[in-house]
Design a protein around this motif. Structure first.
Motif, PDB file in Angstrom:
ATOM      1  N   ASP A  20       0.815  -1.219   0.000  1.00  0.00           N
ATOM      2  CA  ASP A  20       0.000   0.000   0.000  1.00  0.00           C
ATOM      3  C   ASP A  20       0.847   1.267   0.000  1.00  0.00           C
ATOM      4  O   ASP A  20       0.437   2.298  -0.522  1.00  0.00           O
ATOM      5  CB  ASP A  20      -0.926   0.045   1.219  1.00  0.00           C
ATOM      6  N   HIS A  21       2.034   1.204   0.597  1.00  0.00           N
ATOM      7  CA  HIS A  21       2.893   2.380   0.719  1.00  0.00           C
ATOM      8  C   HIS A  21       4.287   2.069   0.211  1.00  0.00           C
ATOM      9  O   HIS A  21       4.759   0.939   0.307  1.00  0.00           O
ATOM     10  CB  HIS A  21       2.963   2.853   2.178  1.00  0.00           C
ATOM     11  N   ASP A  25       9.221   5.520   1.706  1.00  0.00           N
ATOM     12  CA  ASP A  25       8.396   6.361   2.575  1.00  0.00           C
ATOM     13  C   ASP A  25       8.328   5.777   3.982  1.00  0.00           C
ATOM     14  O   ASP A  25       8.468   6.494   4.972  1.00  0.00           O
ATOM     15  CB  ASP A  25       6.970   6.497   2.032  1.00  0.00           C
ATOM     16  N   GLU A  53       2.447  16.818   7.025  1.00  0.00           N
ATOM     17  CA  GLU A  53       2.775  17.936   6.137  1.00  0.00           C
ATOM     18  C   GLU A  53       4.290  18.054   5.967  1.00  0.00           C
ATOM     19  O   GLU A  53       4.788  18.255   4.849  1.00  0.00           O
ATOM     20  CB  GLU A  53       2.197  19.236   6.695  1.00  0.00           C
ATOM     21  N   ARG A  56       5.625  15.182   3.833  1.00  0.00           N
ATOM     22  CA  ARG A  56       5.309  15.363   2.409  1.00  0.00           C
ATOM     23  C   ARG A  56       6.182  16.425   1.740  1.00  0.00           C
ATOM     24  O   ARG A  56       6.182  16.531   0.529  1.00  0.00           O
ATOM     25  CB  ARG A  56       3.831  15.690   2.241  1.00  0.00           C
ATOM     26  N   ASP A  60       6.247  11.722  -1.196  1.00  0.00           N
ATOM     27  CA  ASP A  60       4.815  11.837  -1.513  1.00  0.00           C
ATOM     28  C   ASP A  60       3.889  11.364  -0.388  1.00  0.00           C
ATOM     29  O   ASP A  60       2.875  11.953  -0.118  1.00  0.00           O
ATOM     30  CB  ASP A  60       4.478  11.069  -2.786  1.00  0.00           C
ATOM     31  N   PHE A  61       4.223  10.248   0.217  1.00  0.00           N
ATOM     32  CA  PHE A  61       3.406   9.657   1.264  1.00  0.00           C
ATOM     33  C   PHE A  61       1.955   9.454   0.841  1.00  0.00           C
ATOM     34  O   PHE A  61       1.031   9.707   1.582  1.00  0.00           O
ATOM     35  CB  PHE A  61       3.490  10.459   2.577  1.00  0.00           C
ATOM     36  N   ASP A  62       1.778   9.004  -0.399  1.00  0.00           N
ATOM     37  CA  ASP A  62       0.451   8.650  -0.892  1.00  0.00           C
ATOM     38  C   ASP A  62       0.354   7.143  -1.022  1.00  0.00           C
ATOM     39  O   ASP A  62       1.355   6.471  -1.265  1.00  0.00           O
ATOM     40  CB  ASP A  62       0.204   9.287  -2.275  1.00  0.00           C
ATOM     41  N   LYS A  63      -0.860   6.638  -0.861  1.00  0.00           N
ATOM     42  CA  LYS A  63      -1.064   5.207  -1.096  1.00  0.00           C
ATOM     43  C   LYS A  63      -0.830   4.912  -2.566  1.00  0.00           C
ATOM     44  O   LYS A  63      -1.103   5.737  -3.420  1.00  0.00           O
ATOM     45  CB  LYS A  63      -2.481   4.784  -0.718  1.00  0.00           C
ATOM     46  N   LYS A  64      -0.328   3.734  -2.846  1.00  0.00           N
ATOM     47  CA  LYS A  64      -0.111   3.320  -4.232  1.00  0.00           C
ATOM     48  C   LYS A  64      -1.415   2.941  -4.880  1.00  0.00           C
ATOM     49  O   LYS A  64      -2.339   2.518  -4.298  1.00  0.00           O
ATOM     50  CB  LYS A  64       0.841   2.126  -4.280  1.00  0.00           C
TER      51      LYS A  64
END
Length: 64
Positions: A20-21, A25, A53, A56, A60-64
């Protein structure tokens, strides 16, 4: 070579169901939390929420 360049060299041993990550990260988050005196998974999680914040600004720290 930057810290992130070194972290990208680490082979990701996770199975496809645990991706997921991004591994870089995750490692960066854990290192940053430990340097900020996080000493268990709960404090690392709290660090990730409070400092998202800031995190980031570096990844990116966004889910894939």
């Amino acid at each position: 070579m930057s810290l992130f360049d070194h972290l990208k060299l680490i082979e990701d041993p996770r199975s496809h169901i645990n991706l997921d990550h991004d591994l870089v990260d995750i490692i960066f988050l854990v290192l940053a939390a430990i340097v900020s005196e996080g000493d268990d998974w709960k404090s690392i999680n709290e660090f990730s929420v409070v400092k998202l914040e800031w995190l980031r600004q570096h990844r990116d720290f966004d889910k894939k």
